[in-house]
Design an enzyme around this catalytic site. Structure first.
Site, mmCIF file in Angstrom:
data_model
loop_
_atom_site.group_PDB
_atom_site.id
_atom_site.type_symbol
_atom_site.label_atom_id
_atom_site.label_comp_id
_atom_site.label_asym_id
_atom_site.label_seq_id
_atom_site.Cartn_x
_atom_site.Cartn_y
_atom_site.Cartn_z
ATOM 1 N N THR A 70 0.863 -1.178 0.000
ATOM 2 C CA THR A 70 0.000 0.000 0.000
ATOM 3 C C THR A 70 0.904 1.234 0.000
ATOM 4 O O THR A 70 2.102 1.130 -0.189
ATOM 5 C CB THR A 70 -0.915 -0.003 1.240
ATOM 6 O OG1 THR A 70 -0.084 -0.099 2.389
ATOM 7 C CG2 THR A 70 -1.878 -1.190 1.208
ATOM 8 N N MET A 71 0.308 2.406 0.249
ATOM 9 C CA MET A 71 1.097 3.643 0.254
ATOM 10 C C MET A 71 2.001 3.704 1.487
ATOM 11 O O MET A 71 1.655 3.176 2.545
ATOM 12 C CB MET A 71 0.168 4.859 0.304
ATOM 13 C CG MET A 71 -0.747 5.003 -0.881
ATOM 14 S SD MET A 71 0.120 5.434 -2.377
ATOM 15 C CE MET A 71 0.479 7.169 -2.066
ATOM 16 N N GLY A 119 7.430 2.198 2.138
ATOM 17 C CA GLY A 119 8.884 2.221 1.931
ATOM 18 C C GLY A 119 9.340 1.554 0.644
ATOM 19 O O GLY A 119 10.473 1.090 0.550
ATOM 20 N N ASP A 175 10.000 1.879 -10.464
ATOM 21 C CA ASP A 175 9.203 2.442 -9.376
ATOM 22 C C ASP A 175 7.783 2.662 -9.902
ATOM 23 O O ASP A 175 7.589 2.820 -11.106
ATOM 24 C CB ASP A 175 9.822 3.774 -8.927
ATOM 25 C CG ASP A 175 9.317 4.211 -7.567
ATOM 26 O OD1 ASP A 175 8.954 3.343 -6.752
ATOM 27 O OD2 ASP A 175 9.305 5.434 -7.307
ATOM 28 N N GLU A 176 6.804 2.687 -9.024
ATOM 29 C CA GLU A 176 5.411 2.978 -9.410
ATOM 30 C C GLU A 176 4.944 2.092 -10.565
ATOM 31 O O GLU A 176 4.330 2.575 -11.526
ATOM 32 C CB GLU A 176 5.269 4.462 -9.817
ATOM 33 C CG GLU A 176 5.803 5.457 -8.814
ATOM 34 C CD GLU A 176 4.836 5.765 -7.683
ATOM 35 O OE1 GLU A 176 3.823 5.033 -7.523
ATOM 36 O OE2 GLU A 176 5.095 6.735 -6.967
ATOM 37 N N HIS A 200 -10.932 -1.147 8.698
ATOM 38 C CA HIS A 200 -11.052 0.311 8.836
ATOM 39 C C HIS A 200 -11.277 1.007 7.508
ATOM 40 O O HIS A 200 -11.845 2.097 7.475
ATOM 41 C CB HIS A 200 -9.857 0.848 9.641
ATOM 42 C CG HIS A 200 -9.954 0.459 11.082
ATOM 43 N ND1 HIS A 200 -8.931 -0.116 11.793
ATOM 44 C CD2 HIS A 200 -11.029 0.503 11.917
ATOM 45 C CE1 HIS A 200 -9.358 -0.384 13.024
ATOM 46 N NE2 HIS A 200 -10.629 -0.022 13.110
HETATM 47 ZN ZN LIG Z 1 -7.122 -0.816 11.105
#
Ligand SMILES: [Zn+2]
Length: 194
Positions: free
Chosen positions: A10-11, A14, A87-88, A184
């Protein structure tokens, strides 16, 4: 045997730091690294990979039309390339991923691609989709949600509001991204008090 690696997360996990570290390790041993950075528009030339802790590295910009195999062969003719880093990689097109497969299978050069897997709507990016299809090794770089669970989702936040719909990529927007666990993300909670 050279392999195609897809290292996703995810974002803010690292990824760029990891890429820069791998490049450093190769170069420390006198090896040559070709670093590529996909762009969403038709810029070309030199791009910069910036990690959150401030370390940077230059890379060749890949536009949607760029043939990566041509770039690889040009560079390899100047001086032998030992490793290709991207990258990306979520922003790669299908043909780019297939060109990387050629680099691995026809030239025997390892390719390590770093990027996201799912977007903020929980759909795959085109580059992620084809990396999942073609990669020899698929590895997760882990990071955590504010609650301590593993983060697997990326939330788009615009003006403090959690957004679940919209274009996959917004260029020049003032949105930001937060990594969350699935619970979440689904609850729409960006933090303990939000
Ligand atoms: Zn959470």
């Amino acid at each position: 045997m050279a392999q195609l690696y897809y290292r996703y997360s995810t974002m803010n996990a690292g990824k760029s730091i990891e890429l820069i570290k791998v490049a450093y390790n190769y170069e420390e041993r006198g090896k040559r690294v070709l670093t590529l950075v996909p762009s969403l528009d038709n810029r070309y030339g030199t791009g910069v990979i910036t990690s959150r802790i401030g370390i940077q590295r230059e890379g060749i910009i890949i536009s949607p039309e760029t043939n990566i195999l041509d770039i690889f062969m040009d560079e390899d003719a100047k001086a032998k390339v030992d490793c290709v880093l991207i990258d990306e990689c979520q922003f790669l097109r299908k043909h780019h991923v297939q060109e990387l497969v050629e680099v691995v299978d026809s030239f025997g050069v390892p390719v390590l691609a770093y990027g996201l897997k799912n977007d903020f709507r929980n759909e795959l990016f085109e580059g992620s989709y084809y990396m999942l299809v073609y990669a020899d090794k698929i590895e997760e770089i882990k990071t955590i949600c504010w609650c301590g669970r593993k983060a697997t989702m990326v939330a788009r936040v615009v003006d403090g509001q959690f957004v679940k719909r919209g274009e996959q990529v917004v260029i020049g927007g003032n949105d930001m991204y937060v990594s969350l666990c699935r619970k979440h993300y689904n609850d729409g909670r960006l933090g303990p008090d939000k």
